[in-house]
Scaffold this motif. Structure first.
Motif, PDB file in Angstrom:
ATOM      1  N   LEU A 288      44.161  -6.723  53.372  1.00  0.00           N
ATOM      2  CA  LEU A 288      43.947  -5.273  53.430  1.00  0.00           C
ATOM      3  C   LEU A 288      42.741  -4.938  54.306  1.00  0.00           C
ATOM      4  CD1 LEU A 288      44.690  -4.505  49.695  1.00  0.00           C
ATOM      5  CD2 LEU A 288      46.137  -4.035  51.676  1.00  0.00           C
ATOM      6  N   ASN A 289      41.671  -5.750  54.192  1.00  0.00           N
ATOM      7  CA  ASN A 289      40.522  -5.475  55.058  1.00  0.00           C
ATOM      8  C   ASN A 289      40.288  -6.682  55.966  1.00  0.00           C
ATOM      9  OD1 ASN A 289      39.867  -7.194  53.041  1.00  0.00           O
ATOM     10  ND2 ASN A 289      38.519  -5.750  51.971  1.00  0.00           N
ATOM     11  N   GLU A 290      39.443  -6.513  56.954  1.00  0.00           N
ATOM     12  CA  GLU A 290      39.234  -7.558  57.964  1.00  0.00           C
ATOM     13  C   GLU A 290      38.668  -8.816  57.295  1.00  0.00           C
ATOM     14  OE1 GLU A 290      40.188  -8.916  61.274  1.00  0.00           O
ATOM     15  OE2 GLU A 290      40.513  -6.785  60.909  1.00  0.00           O
ATOM     16  N   PRO A 291      39.389  -9.954  57.309  1.00  0.00           N
ATOM     17  CA  PRO A 291      38.870 -11.153  56.635  1.00  0.00           C
ATOM     18  C   PRO A 291      37.777 -11.814  57.478  1.00  0.00           C
ATOM     19  CG  PRO A 291      40.968 -11.618  57.684  1.00  0.00           C
ATOM     20  CD  PRO A 291      40.671 -10.183  57.960  1.00  0.00           C
ATOM     21  N   SER A 292      36.934 -12.624  56.807  1.00  0.00           N
ATOM     22  CA  SER A 292      35.841 -13.269  57.536  1.00  0.00           C
ATOM     23  C   SER A 292      36.386 -14.389  58.424  1.00  0.00           C
ATOM     24  CB  SER A 292      34.851 -13.846  56.540  1.00  0.00           C
ATOM     25  OG  SER A 292      35.565 -14.673  55.640  1.00  0.00           O
ATOM     26  N   SER A 293      37.469 -15.032  57.955  1.00  0.00           N
ATOM     27  CA  SER A 293      38.037 -16.125  58.754  1.00  0.00           C
ATOM     28  C   SER A 293      39.541 -15.920  58.850  1.00  0.00           C
ATOM     29  CB  SER A 293      37.740 -17.452  58.071  1.00  0.00           C
ATOM     30  OG  SER A 293      38.637 -18.428  58.532  1.00  0.00           O
ATOM     31  N   VAL A 294      40.133 -16.237  60.001  1.00  0.00           N
ATOM     32  CA  VAL A 294      41.588 -16.024  60.125  1.00  0.00           C
ATOM     33  C   VAL A 294      42.371 -17.247  59.680  1.00  0.00           C
ATOM     34  CG1 VAL A 294      41.476 -14.369  61.981  1.00  0.00           C
ATOM     35  CG2 VAL A 294      41.574 -16.795  62.522  1.00  0.00           C
ATOM     36  N   ILE A 295      41.671 -18.363  59.411  1.00  0.00           N
ATOM     37  CA  ILE A 295      42.428 -19.597  59.110  1.00  0.00           C
ATOM     38  C   ILE A 295      43.329 -19.438  57.875  1.00  0.00           C
ATOM     39  CG2 ILE A 295      42.181 -22.025  58.452  1.00  0.00           C
ATOM     40  CD1 ILE A 295      39.936 -22.210  60.459  1.00  0.00           C
ATOM     41  N   PRO A 296      42.839 -18.855  56.750  1.00  0.00           N
ATOM     42  CA  PRO A 296      43.759 -18.679  55.608  1.00  0.00           C
ATOM     43  C   PRO A 296      44.980 -17.852  55.991  1.00  0.00           C
ATOM     44  CG  PRO A 296      41.503 -18.250  54.936  1.00  0.00           C
ATOM     45  CD  PRO A 296      41.454 -18.436  56.422  1.00  0.00           C
ATOM     46  N   GLN A 297      44.770 -16.847  56.847  1.00  0.00           N
ATOM     47  CA  GLN A 297      45.909 -15.995  57.246  1.00  0.00           C
ATOM     48  C   GLN A 297      46.930 -16.827  58.029  1.00  0.00           C
ATOM     49  OE1 GLN A 297      44.842 -12.558  59.580  1.00  0.00           O
ATOM     50  NE2 GLN A 297      46.883 -11.669  59.442  1.00  0.00           N
ATOM     51  N   VAL A 298      46.440 -17.662  58.947  1.00  0.00           N
ATOM     52  CA  VAL A 298      47.358 -18.502  59.738  1.00  0.00           C
ATOM     53  C   VAL A 298      48.127 -19.441  58.805  1.00  0.00           C
ATOM     54  CG1 VAL A 298      47.480 -20.305  61.488  1.00  0.00           C
ATOM     55  CG2 VAL A 298      45.929 -18.376  61.799  1.00  0.00           C
ATOM     56  N   HIS A 299      47.397 -20.100  57.882  1.00  0.00           N
ATOM     57  CA  HIS A 299      48.080 -20.996  56.939  1.00  0.00           C
ATOM     58  C   HIS A 299      49.142 -20.235  56.146  1.00  0.00           C
ATOM     59  CE1 HIS A 299      45.946 -24.626  57.600  1.00  0.00           C
ATOM     60  NE2 HIS A 299      44.778 -24.231  57.131  1.00  0.00           N
ATOM     61  N   ALA A 300      48.762 -19.060  55.664  1.00  0.00           N
ATOM     62  CA  ALA A 300      49.703 -18.296  54.826  1.00  0.00           C
ATOM     63  C   ALA A 300      50.957 -17.955  55.616  1.00  0.00           C
ATOM     64  CB  ALA A 300      49.030 -17.034  54.313  1.00  0.00           C
ATOM     65  N   LEU A 301      50.785 -17.519  56.861  1.00  0.00           N
ATOM     66  CA  LEU A 301      51.957 -17.156  57.683  1.00  0.00           C
ATOM     67  C   LEU A 301      52.834 -18.386  57.918  1.00  0.00           C
ATOM     68  CD1 LEU A 301      50.119 -14.844  60.230  1.00  0.00           C
ATOM     69  CD2 LEU A 301      51.852 -14.099  58.610  1.00  0.00           C
ATOM     70  N   ASN A 302      52.219 -19.521  58.200  1.00  0.00           N
ATOM     71  CA  ASN A 302      53.002 -20.740  58.451  1.00  0.00           C
ATOM     72  C   ASN A 302      53.747 -21.195  57.202  1.00  0.00           C
ATOM     73  OD1 ASN A 302      52.256 -20.978  61.128  1.00  0.00           O
ATOM     74  ND2 ASN A 302      50.415 -22.154  60.666  1.00  0.00           N
ATOM     75  N   ILE A 303      53.076 -21.085  56.052  1.00  0.00           N
ATOM     76  CA  ILE A 303      53.725 -21.529  54.800  1.00  0.00           C
ATOM     77  C   ILE A 303      54.878 -20.581  54.469  1.00  0.00           C
ATOM     78  CG2 ILE A 303      53.394 -21.889  52.329  1.00  0.00           C
ATOM     79  CD1 ILE A 303      50.397 -22.460  53.028  1.00  0.00           C
TER      80      ILE A 303
ATOM     81  N   GLY B 298      50.663  -8.741  61.543  1.00  0.00           N
ATOM     82  CA  GLY B 298      49.998  -9.904  62.147  1.00  0.00           C
ATOM     83  C   GLY B 298      50.170  -9.924  63.649  1.00  0.00           C
ATOM     84  N   PHE B 299      51.260  -9.341  64.111  1.00  0.00           N
ATOM     85  CA  PHE B 299      51.541  -9.328  65.555  1.00  0.00           C
ATOM     86  C   PHE B 299      50.513  -8.482  66.304  1.00  0.00           C
ATOM     87  CE2 PHE B 299      54.415  -8.596  69.253  1.00  0.00           C
ATOM     88  CZ  PHE B 299      54.695  -9.925  69.503  1.00  0.00           C
ATOM     89  N   MET B 300      49.810  -7.618  65.571  1.00  0.00           N
ATOM     90  CA  MET B 300      48.824  -6.746  66.235  1.00  0.00           C
ATOM     91  C   MET B 300      47.429  -7.360  66.198  1.00  0.00           C
ATOM     92  SD  MET B 300      49.923  -3.082  64.846  1.00  0.00           S
ATOM     93  CE  MET B 300      51.366  -2.922  63.876  1.00  0.00           C
ATOM     94  N   SER B 301      47.309  -8.559  65.609  1.00  0.00           N
ATOM     95  CA  SER B 301      45.978  -9.153  65.474  1.00  0.00           C
ATOM     96  C   SER B 301      45.407  -9.498  66.847  1.00  0.00           C
ATOM     97  CB  SER B 301      46.095 -10.432  64.641  1.00  0.00           C
ATOM     98  OG  SER B 301      44.963 -11.230  64.813  1.00  0.00           O
ATOM     99  N   PRO B 302      44.073  -9.391  66.991  1.00  0.00           N
ATOM    100  CA  PRO B 302      43.467  -9.791  68.270  1.00  0.00           C
ATOM    101  C   PRO B 302      43.442 -11.313  68.455  1.00  0.00           C
ATOM    102  CG  PRO B 302      41.786  -9.089  66.694  1.00  0.00           C
ATOM    103  CD  PRO B 302      43.098  -8.822  66.051  1.00  0.00           C
ATOM    104  N   VAL B 303      43.684 -12.071  67.340  1.00  0.00           N
ATOM    105  CA  VAL B 303      43.584 -13.535  67.429  1.00  0.00           C
ATOM    106  C   VAL B 303      44.938 -14.132  67.796  1.00  0.00           C
ATOM    107  CG1 VAL B 303      42.952 -15.617  66.152  1.00  0.00           C
ATOM    108  CG2 VAL B 303      41.856 -13.437  65.609  1.00  0.00           C
ATOM    109  N   TRP B 304      44.922 -14.993  68.806  1.00  0.00           N
ATOM    110  CA  TRP B 304      46.210 -15.546  69.283  1.00  0.00           C
ATOM    111  C   TRP B 304      46.919 -16.330  68.179  1.00  0.00           C
ATOM    112  CZ3 TRP B 304      48.314 -20.405  69.532  1.00  0.00           C
ATOM    113  CH2 TRP B 304      49.546 -20.506  70.216  1.00  0.00           C
ATOM    114  N   ALA B 305      46.166 -17.141  67.420  1.00  0.00           N
ATOM    115  CA  ALA B 305      46.803 -18.008  66.408  1.00  0.00           C
ATOM    116  C   ALA B 305      47.581 -17.183  65.398  1.00  0.00           C
ATOM    117  CB  ALA B 305      45.733 -18.831  65.700  1.00  0.00           C
ATOM    118  N   VAL B 306      47.016 -16.025  65.003  1.00  0.00           N
ATOM    119  CA  VAL B 306      47.705 -15.167  64.021  1.00  0.00           C
ATOM    120  C   VAL B 306      48.967 -14.579  64.647  1.00  0.00           C
ATOM    121  CG1 VAL B 306      47.511 -13.106  62.598  1.00  0.00           C
ATOM    122  CG2 VAL B 306      45.555 -14.631  62.844  1.00  0.00           C
TER     123      VAL B 306
END
Length: 1926
Positions: free
Chosen positions: A1189-1204, A1232-1240
């Motif tokens: 819901l709000n900007e997370p401090s790290s994107v790694i959990p988000q990437v893992h969650a999307l992959n899982i 997630g497609f609108m994220s500035p981070v490529w991995a996300v």
């Protein structure tokens, strides 16, 4: 056809205790049978079935006793014992039912005694206090109330005690459940007990109502009343408790209503009470206090959806809907329930709830039907088809008829059926057939497309209401339309069911309406004729499904139609034999006869004797080019209605013929069908032989039989035996060296079924024994199959050897076994990954040999003598233990050495092969009855330890961040530095310098750098061990990686297998298991570690395979600590993902590597029947991480969650349970497609793609616009309601950024995804007015998306708009879009907007024109409006519009209109105006004047292509007779277009020329195929005088595609028109043109150009030779060489097909002509090309080459004029045989036998130098780790050799040919003898068991060996002068 075995019934006997037995003995009398002695006898029987017989004698015995016996103490004692027995029996034991029915028949005076006994026993039962024994008491109570008067009487007597027990049991079980929270197994057990307790309470109230009624209303203090209140309260609590199983809640819903009904007064008020409950409008004031106090929760709160659903179910099931007993309130309640259910349908999406809801809606329709019968007129109005409720129910049906759950679809059909009945009931009296509701429904259903499955079932229901005839009156083509749909397998069953309903109804209608049978022809025209057309001409899939699904139903309905079908097909069977793509009449006939015979409408004897089809025709069917015709012909022989029908001699001969040519089929489905059909035939032989044996035994019947049949039983049995023997000979014969994979597969699987079918228990006479056909060479052949590179061949060979193992071992000597064992041990440590699989099969075969220990293992391991003494241990167990021990010792030593040098291990002894063999050996052990428990325990412990050690050595490589390149290959500093980083990361085990410093590797030891000095001693050990010629092995990175990841894979599979050894029951002592709980836990931690650390996909995918075995075992396991492990692991890994701790070792790249696999395994093992809590928790967590819901401090959990999430949505095992989370997943992906981070963004895209597949299904076709993978907007949004507001909101946000006022370019990232989803939806005519989810709000937004600055987004918005606009709204939408386009004078013209709008117009018009019938008047009116409007914006297509892209888009719209209008024949005046406008656009275009741009101008090519298409379209239309012959001045003007086709051909731009050439080619082909005869000379006039232009073009054209097309056009033209033009247009004579075209073939680099040029040249050659024109020798030679070159093995398919076409075209003139036009050697060279093509690996090429034989056979038939049937359309193996036969005949006809035979002998010898390949192969062997050598998919050298030699020997013997002193023969003789010696020498030089160690070389030499021996045999025959005497 194969019979099913009957199921045995198991009955457990009962036993009496000592005290009871003594009592009976005391009363029993020896002299006469009394009740006691009967019971005593019964108790002493140990078989339950006999006890049943005994108990059945009780009633007759008691009835015989006299009146006073009631006082007899013996009777009392017996009844007591019977009561105790009854209550002790299990509920499922049949004895219990039998005892109850016996006791039901007791006389009255004894009945009272019995009741006393039973009451006594029941009272004891009710004293039970152990909660886990409640179930038995409850089962007993239930049994007492089921049709058991004695039981019921007992319960009546103890009514209060029973009530009290039930009340107590409900409370106790509930409390126990609460205390065991988390223990799933105990809880599940308790839930089931609870369910039974509620059901028993309900039974009590229902069955013993009067007990309650009597004492109930007197006072509220009465015990019964209090108990009832308690039951009601408990039921309410259960109903509201969402943690219980759904079935418990449902039943509680029933109970609440039932108990309330029993207690409520006055009864009339009950419906309104239930209504208020459901609608939530409860007022406490008007409600009884007892109800409020017990069901308070139902009155106060907002009820959950599921509770409402269960209450509705309760009301429908428990209240009385018949006879209007509930009055008006009841009717109101009925309607209220409907509205509640319909409102719930949009809320309850979870699969189990959706299923329940659909079932309850179906129950509602049944109740409504019941209520209507006696309902008020008001109810009839409320439930009429046009009413609101029925409308909403129809909405529900349309939304759910395509639901993914079968159960929901099935219920939807029932609901629809009932709705039609409800409407019929409301309109009784009026005419149903013309009822407007039905008519409207039919029209709406017919307007749907045929890919909607719901359409079929609904139409089927309607047919039953209104009759087929009424539906056919609306559209006569319906049967044909439905048959067309049947090419799609998913629709075929639905389509055939609908057709069956229709034609059965139609037949019934005709039979009633017309007395005589004149109607049958009309019926045949409608239902049978279209079927025959499809069978003859339809495509492969369509005919297959029509035969499978439709034909049997048609024959069942009308068996007499068979003769009609046969009559029609016979008439054309000779002329229409079919082809490789169609069945033809012959194929159709085979299919009809096969189906008829299989369903018992025909006997084979009738088919043959009545000449329905000749055996010659069946033969043609059996070797037909079309696979399915072969299968049908075989099916005709094998499938019968009776499984004991005797197999005739003709059938056996035909099967033998079939097996000669069909075993080598490349299609797996064909092989499978051949196998299953032959299996049916063998079953028939087996079963009919048993009948024959019985006949032979009954000599009495023998005399009768002699008169009835000529074939005597013994004679038939002998024929069977000979037939089966010849079949086996054929099957073993085709397992020759070099036989293809399909052949081996077919032969082995057929042999397998023979072994299975003819293995009947001892003592039964058996017609055939496979054992007797086996000799040592055949065993050797089967063992050699283990060396096949295909695992399925190994599996089949292993299975067959296991069935024949006794014979197989007897035929093998010990030396041979020793060699095999040695080979297996060598292969188990080979560096080739597939070798260890072979080793595993060999070892698994050898462990079955009794003498294995003595023969082989003695050398390897010290022998344990006490093992032999223990005879109870099976051979397999002893041997397996010894083999595993040996492998383990070896692998342990290898691991020790690998620790010193991993490089060395990878090159010399990769350890995975040994581990693979250990796993293989373990898997075939019978774990449940092992004897050597102690030894196995020790072994398991050692294996686990070994696994950990091996893993520790190899895991550093697969866990490094770059496993693929982890080997230091060079010494530059950069890679050394990189390596140090990786090493620091992985801390490897290796003790040498492999990981410590970079180095250069050399191939041989001689050039060793000093760095490697410490390797030397190690090196030499290796050399001695392996006996290699080279000392230092060359190691590649691939070898190291393969060694490591395969070792990891094998370790995982081994540990997974070991986990299964844990005993599943807690009851067995922990010491019984071969593996301990502690070990299992450790294995679990091992898997966890590796799945979360590995980086190499192979490693973690396979660790996953082992881990799944572990988790599945844990979920079934009773041990509490193990059972909870998955849950703990899951929560800890989710925590680790969430924490994003910097020290975490989880891999965030490589799509999260093993993490998704880990979570997938944990979730998929969760039992499906439970509430899937783990899945729910995990999905909640993951979705909150994936869309934070709000900007997370790290994107790694988000990437893992999307992959899982991606992995989970792709996992089919989670099934429908994952569907409720799809909408959230889509939202997460889009955000997630609108994220500035490529991995996300990357992970979001992958997730989005997985979800699209999950929602719309796997895409199988190429067609982007196909409706297969789409759904209606209504269905989509009703299944995922939360996406409706989300997508709308997102679209709004996106379109706001496309604000046209702002000048700057804004691109919104998620636009693409939104349009992708929306483009997958389509409108449905069923979208009614009730749906809140209207598609209209999307339309303006999508239209605005067309203004996007991104070209692809504009295109997609065009496609996405189509689904959202209803078909009838398209014209007005198109008009409004067109009107929105600017005029040429507009001040601000935005080309992007114009382009987007035009694309939308284009796509809308396209779908509109395709879907509308072209004749209706309103359609013509709408079209003319659109044309008028288009005319007003025509400036966009002309020069005033500066943008070429939008000009092209406008022209595309015009082209589409022009093409469609060209199809409408009757043109009115306004269309002339349209053509005139088109002409003005063309003449204004740059095509007419010069093109002022260079090709670099954006959009120019697009524009030119569009304007060219318009020109071609207009030329085609104006050349038509309507315009050419019209007298109007406008038409005359139109008829002379401003641009001709020649003009287009001379354009500078090749794109324009290409389009023009394609159009010319199309017109040419249409003229050649006579498609457009009715259009008169219209098109011909377009093609007049083009030859000269095209010849000139051919010489000048530089563009390859255009050049190709020009040649193709010339090839398709008539050379008589082309050649006269060559002189004047290109100054060449025909011979020069020929030389020119042959040179093109020589110099061109394009296979396409080469192919078409050769075809053109060949056509010229034939033309010149036929017209007796000279062609120089050189040119002819060049042409022949080119054909030979084209037939080379390595050529591309296109060239091979061209060669086949050329050979077919020259067959009749050059190949089989009486005159040898080309001379013998060249003609034979051409024939050799045919033979080569017939052996090509590619089926298409073989089929094309077989057409040469077709031409030859057809010519032969016409020239000889014989009556006999010649095989023409044949498959390649048959064609090859025929080719050699035709060649030998031709040699005789040409009189060239003496010159021809040596040439054929040279073919036979082949050009192989036996030594040639062996040198190279040794070098290559180590280079390619996975190269399996020459894999043979089809061609078989020996098949060709055997067929050619067969025909040569035949030719020599018929012509008595001898060539004693023939030079050529002597030369061949010398070559053959030399080669034979060499081959013999090479074979002897091979190592022992070369079939395993040097498979490829051994096979090659074996083939060469047979070749030479055949050749020498024929040479000897030819040389000897006494051939004539032979």
């Amino acid at each position: 056809m194969v019979l099913k075995k009957k199921k045995e019934i198991q009955v457990d006997a009962f036993f009496l205790d000592q005290q009871q037995l003594e009592k009976l003995q005391m009363f029993s009398k020896a002299e006469e049978q009394n009740l006691a002695s009967l019971l005593l006898h019964c108790a002493q029987l140990s078989d339950g079935i006999q006890q049943i017989q005994c108990i059945k004698q009780i009633t007759p015995l008691v009835k015989k006793m006299d009146q006073n016996s009631a006082c007899d103490p013996m009777v009392k004692a017996c009844l007591d014992i019977l009561g105790e027995t009854y209550f002790s029996l299990g509920v499922k034991n049949p004895l219990k039912k039998v005892l109850a029915s016996s006791l039901n028949g007791l006389p009255e005076q004894i009945m009272t005694l019995a009741v006393q006994s039973f009451v006594c026993c029941l009272r004891e039962e009710l004293k039970t206090t152990d909660i886990y024994l409640y179930r038995k008491v409850l089962d007993n109570l239930a049994s007492c109330m089921e049709d058991f008067s004695l039981g019921r009487a007992s319960i009546k007597n103890l009514f209060e005690e029973v009530l009290q027990f039930l009340q107590k049991s409900l409370l106790d079980i509930q409390e126990e459940n609460r205390q065991n929270h988390g223990n799933r197994i105990v809880q599940t057990q308790l839930m089931h007990d609870l369910l039974i307790a509620i059901k028993v309470s309900m039974m009590l109230v229902q069955k013993l109502q009067e007990n309650i009624q009597g004492s109930l209303w007197k006072h509220h203090e009465s015990f019964v009343w209090q108990s009832m209140c308690s039951l009601l309260k408990s039921s309410t609590n259960f109903l509201m408790d969402a943690t219980l199983l759904q079935t418990v809640q449902t039943t509680s819903g029933l109970a609440v209503i039932l108990f309330t009904k029993a207690m409520y007064e006055p009864v009339e008020g009950l419906p309104s009470l239930v209504s208020d409950l459901l609608l939530g409008s409860m007022k406490h004031a008007g409600m009884p206090a007892w109800f409020v106090s017990n069901c308070g929760t139902l009155c106060t709160e907002e009820l959950p959806d599921s509770v409402l659903l269960f209450l509705c179910h309760g009301a429908l099931a428990m209240l009385e809907w018949k006879n209007g007993s509930m009055g008006e309130n009841g009717e109101k309640l009925l309607l209220d329930i409907a509205s509640v259910l319909l409102s719930l349908s949009s809320e309850l999406k979870e699969s189990s709830m959706a299923t329940s809801l659909s079932r309850i809606v179906a129950i509602w329709t049944n109740s409504a039907l019941t209520a209507l019968v006696s309902g008020s007129p008001n109810l009839k109005i409320k439930l009429n088809g046009n009413s609101d409720i029925i409308g909403k129910l129809l909405e529900y049906i349309y939304t759910h008829w395509e639901h993914p759950l079968d159960a929901v679809r099935h219920q939807t059909k029932l609901i629809f059926k009932n709705l039609l009945q409800i409407h019929r009931t409301t309109i009784t009296g009026s005419n149903e057939k013309s009822d407007p509701f039905f008519l409207r429904l039919i029209k709406r259903l017919l307007s749907l497309e045929w890919h909607v499955k719901g359409k079929y079932t609904s139409l089927g229901c309607l047919v039953e209401c209104v009759g087929t005839e009424n539906i056919l009156q609306l559209d006569r083509t319906i049967p044909v339309q439905i048959l067309d749909v049947m090419s799609d397998q998913s629709l075929a069953p639905y389509a055939s069911d609908l057709l069956e309903t229709m034609f059965t109804n139609h037949k019934a209608h005709f039979t009633l309406s017309f007395q005589e049978s004149s109607w049958i022809d009309h019926w045949h025209d409608i239902w049978v004729s279209p079927l025959l057309v499809i069978l003859c001409e339809g495509n492969h899939d369509q005919t297959t499904y029509v035969i499978d699904y439709y034909l049997p139903k048609l024959l069942k309905c009308s068996p007499d139609s068979l003769s009609y079908m046969i009559r029609i097909l016979q008439a054309s069977a000779d002329a229409n034999l079919g082809s490789r793509s169609t069945r033809g009449a012959l194929g159709a006939l085979m299919a009809c006869l096969r189906t008829a015979r299989a369903h018992g409408h025909l006997e084979f004897s009738t088919i043959v004797s009545n000449g329905l089809v000749s055996t010659e025709r069946i033969k043609q069917g059996l070797v037909h080019q079309h696979n399915q015709v072969c299968i049908d012909a075989l099916g005709l022989l094998c499938e019968t209605h009776r499984s004991t029908e005797i197999v005739s001699v003709e059938e056996m001969q035909l099967i033998q013929f079939f097996m000669k040519y069909n075993l080598n089929s490349q299609s797996p489905s064909v092989r499978q069908q051949i196998g299953s059909l032959l299996r049916k035939l063998f079953c028939r032989i087996q079963e009919s032989s048993q009948v024959l044996y019985k006949l032979e035994q009954n000599k009495a019947k023998q005399e009768l039989l002699e008169n009835s049949t000529e074939r005597r039983p013994l004679g038939i049995l002998q024929q069977y035996k000979d037939f089966m023997s010849s079949v086996c000979d054929r099957l073993f014969e085709v397992l020759f060296p070099g036989s293809s994979h399909p052949t081996r597969f077919s032969a082995l699987s057929i042999l397998g079924s023979i072994a299975e079918i003819f293995s009947v228990p001892k003592g039964q006479a058996q017609v055939f024994h496979l054992d007797q056909e086996i000799d040592s060479t055949r065993v050797q052949t089967l063992i050699q199959c283990f060396a096949s590179t295909f695992e399925e061949i190994k599996v089949l060979a292993f299975g067959l050897l296991m069935k024949l193992r006794d014979v197989a071992f007897n035929l093998q000597d010990s030396e041979n076994l020793d060699l095999l064992f040695q080979a297996a041990m060598d292969l188990s440590t080979s560096t080739k990954p597939y070798d260890c699989v072979t080793a595993s099969y060999l070892l698994n075969f050898l462990v079955h040999h009794k003498g294995l220990q003595h023969i082989c293992l003695g050398k390897w391991v010290e022998h344990n003598p006490q093992m032999d003494e223990n005879t109870s241990v099976s051979t397999v167990e002893k041997n397996t233990l010894a083999v595993i021990k040996l492998l383990l010792v070896n692998v342990e030593e290898e691991i020790f050495r690998a620790k010193k040098s991993l490089l060395q291990a990878a090159a010399s002894f990769p350890m995975y092969g040994r581990v693979h063999c250990i796993t293989g050996a373990l898997q075939q052990l019978p774990f449940n009855n092992l004897m050597l428990i102690a030894e196995w325990k020790e072994m398991v412990a050692r294996l686990i330890l070994m696994s950990y050690k091996l893993s520790a050595v190899v895991s550093p490589v697969v866990q490094s961040s770059s496993p693929e390149g982890l080997i230091p290959m060079d010494s530059d500093s950069e890679s050394a530095g990189r390596l140090q980083m990786i090493l620091h990361e992985i801390q490897p085990q290796d003790t040498n310098d492999y990981f410590m410093q970079a180095k250069i590797l050399k191939e041989h030891c001689k050039v060793q750098s000093e760095k490697l000095a410490d390797h030397r001693p190690m090196e030499n050990i290796c050399t001695e061990m392996r006996g290699k010629e080279r000392q230092m092995c060359d190691v590649t990175a691939q070898m190291v990686l393969v060694c490591c990841w395969r070792s990891m894979k094998e370790v995982s599979l081994l540990l997974g297998t070991l986990c299964k050894l844990l005993p599943s029951q807690t009851t067995s002592e922990p010491s019984d298991g071969l593996i301990t709980v502690e070990q299992v836990k450790n294995i679990g931690y091992y898997f966890k570690h590796h799945l979360l650390q590995s980086r190499h996909r192979g490693a973690f995918e396979l660790a996953y395979a082992g881990f799944v075995q572990l988790t599945e075992m844990l979920s079934r396991c009773n041990s509490e600590s193990l059972h909870k492990m998955p849950e703990q692991w899951l929560s800890s890994v989710l925590e680790e993902i969430k924490s994003c701790d910097p020290s975490s070792t989880l891999c965030a790249t490589r799509r999260s590597a093993g993490i998704p696999f880990y979570i997938q395994a944990l979730l998929a093992s969760e039992p499906k029947k439970t509430k899937t809590d783990l899945l729910k928790i995990t999905m909640k967590e993951l979705i909150s991480l994936a869309a934070p819901l709000n900007e997370p401090s790290s994107v790694i959990p988000q990437v893992h969650a999307l992959n899982i999430l991606r992995a989970l949505f792709r996992d089919t095992r989670l099934g429908e349970n994952i569907m409720p989370y799809v909408a959230d997943g889509i939202q997460a992906a889009i955000l997630g497609f609108m994220s500035p981070v490529w991995a996300v963004r990357n992970s979001s895209t992958l997730l989005f793609s997985a979800l699209i597949t999950r929602i719309f299904g796997v895409k199988r076709g190429k067609d982007e616009n196909s409706k297969k993978n789409r759904m209606t907007g209504r269905e989509f949004f009703s299944r995922f309601p939360s996406l409706y507001p989300f997508l709308l909101k997102q679209l709004e946000v996106v379109t706001n950024t496309l604000n046209s006022e702002a000048e700057e370019l804004k691109i919104h990232p998620s636009l693409f995804l939104l349009l992708l989803i929306l483009g997958r939806l389509y409108p449905s005519p069923m979208d009614g007015t009730y749906s809140a989810l209207s598609m209209a709000p999307f339309v303006p937004f999508i239209i605005r998306c067309g203004h996007s600055p991104v070209y692809r987004s504009r295109e997609m918005s065009g496609q996405a708009l189509v689904p959202f606009v209803m078909v009838n709204e398209v014209p007005c939408t198109v008009l409004s879009l067109l009107e929105g386009l600017p005029d040429s004078t507009s001040p601000c013209i935005r080309q992007n907007n114009i382009h987007g709008t035009l694309l939308q117009v284009f796509h809308l018009l396209q779908s509109y024109l395709e879907s509308k019938p072209l004749v209706s008047l309103d359609f013509q009116q709408e079209l003319s409006d659109i044309i008028t409007c288009i005319g007003t914006k025509l400036w966009l297509a002309k020069r005033p519009n500066p943008c070429l892209v939008t000009r092209a888009a406008y022209l595309d719209v015009l082209v589409m209109l022009s093409t469609h209008l060209g199809k409408i024949q009757k043109q009115g005046m306004q269309l002339f105006g349209f053509w005139e406008e088109m002409n003005s656009v063309i003449s204004d275009s740059e095509l007419v004047s010069r093109i002022p741009y260079s090709s670099a101008v954006p959009g120019l090519i697009q524009y030119l292509q569009s304007i060219t298409k318009l020109v071609i379209s207009v030329l085609w239309v104006t050349a038509g007779p309507d315009i050419q012959s019209s007298s109007s001045p406008v038409a005359k003007k139109i008829a002379k277009p401003s641009v001709s086709i020649v003009h287009l051909l001379q354009c500078d731009f090749h794109e324009v020329r290409l389009l023009a050439l394609e159009a010319i080619l199309l017109w040419l082909k249409q003229i050649n195929s006579k498609q457009i005869a009715e259009r008169g000379g219209g098109v011909l006039c377009l093609l007049i005088d083009l030859e000269g232009t095209l010849l000139t073009m051919a010489l000048k054209e530089k563009n390859l595609q255009c050049f190709c097309k020009v040649l193709e056009i010339l090839y398709n033209m008539d050379l008589r028109n082309v050649l006269p033009k060559t002189e004047c247009s290109i100054k060449m004579n025909p011979n020069e043109l020929l030389t020119w075209s042959l040179n093109i073939v020589d110099i061109s680099n394009s296979t396409e150009v080469q192919s078409i040029a050769l075809k053109f040249a060949s056509k010229l050659v034939i033309h010149l030779l036929q017209n007796h024109q000279q062609i120089s020798e050189v040119v002819l030679k060049q042409w022949i060489q080119l054909i030979v070159y084209f037939c080379g093995d390595e050529q591309q398919t296109e060239m091979l097909l061209a060669a086949a076409e050329v050979l077919k075209s020259i067959t009749s003139f050059l190949l089989i002509n009486e005159k040898l036009t080309l001379g013998l050697s060249d003609t034979l060279a051409m024939w050799k090309c045919v033979v080569l093509l017939l052996q090509n690996e590619d089926l298409v090429v073989r089929d094309a080459a077989a057409e040469v034989i077709q031409v030859a056979q057809s010519e032969k038939k016409t020239s000889e004029g014989t009556a006999e049937f010649a095989l023409r359309i044949v498959n390649a193996p048959m064609a090859l045989d025929l080719a050699f036969g035709i060649l030998c005949e031709l040699l005789q006809r040409w009189g060239e036998i003496r010159a021809g035979v040596p040439i054929l002998l040279e073919w036979l010898l082949g050009d192989g130098n036996p030594k040639g390949d062996s040198e190279t192969s040794a070098l290559e062997e180590d280079d390619y780790l996975f190269d399996k050598g020459e894999v043979n998919f089809w061609a078989e050298k020996l098949t060709c050799v055997r067929q050619l030699s067969k025909h040569l020997l035949l030719l020599i013997s018929t012509t008595h040919l001898t060539l004693p002193d023939h030079e050529e023969l002597n030369r061949l003789s010398r070559i053959a003898v030399d080669q034979a010696q060499l081959v013999g020498h090479l074979l002897r030089a091979l190592p022992p068991t070369p079939e395993f160690s040097k498979t490829a070389e051994f096979t090659r030499l074996a083939i060469q060996n047979e070749r030479l021996s055949v050749c020498l045999k024929i040479l000897d025959l030819l040389k000897s002068d006494d051939t004539c005497k032979n």
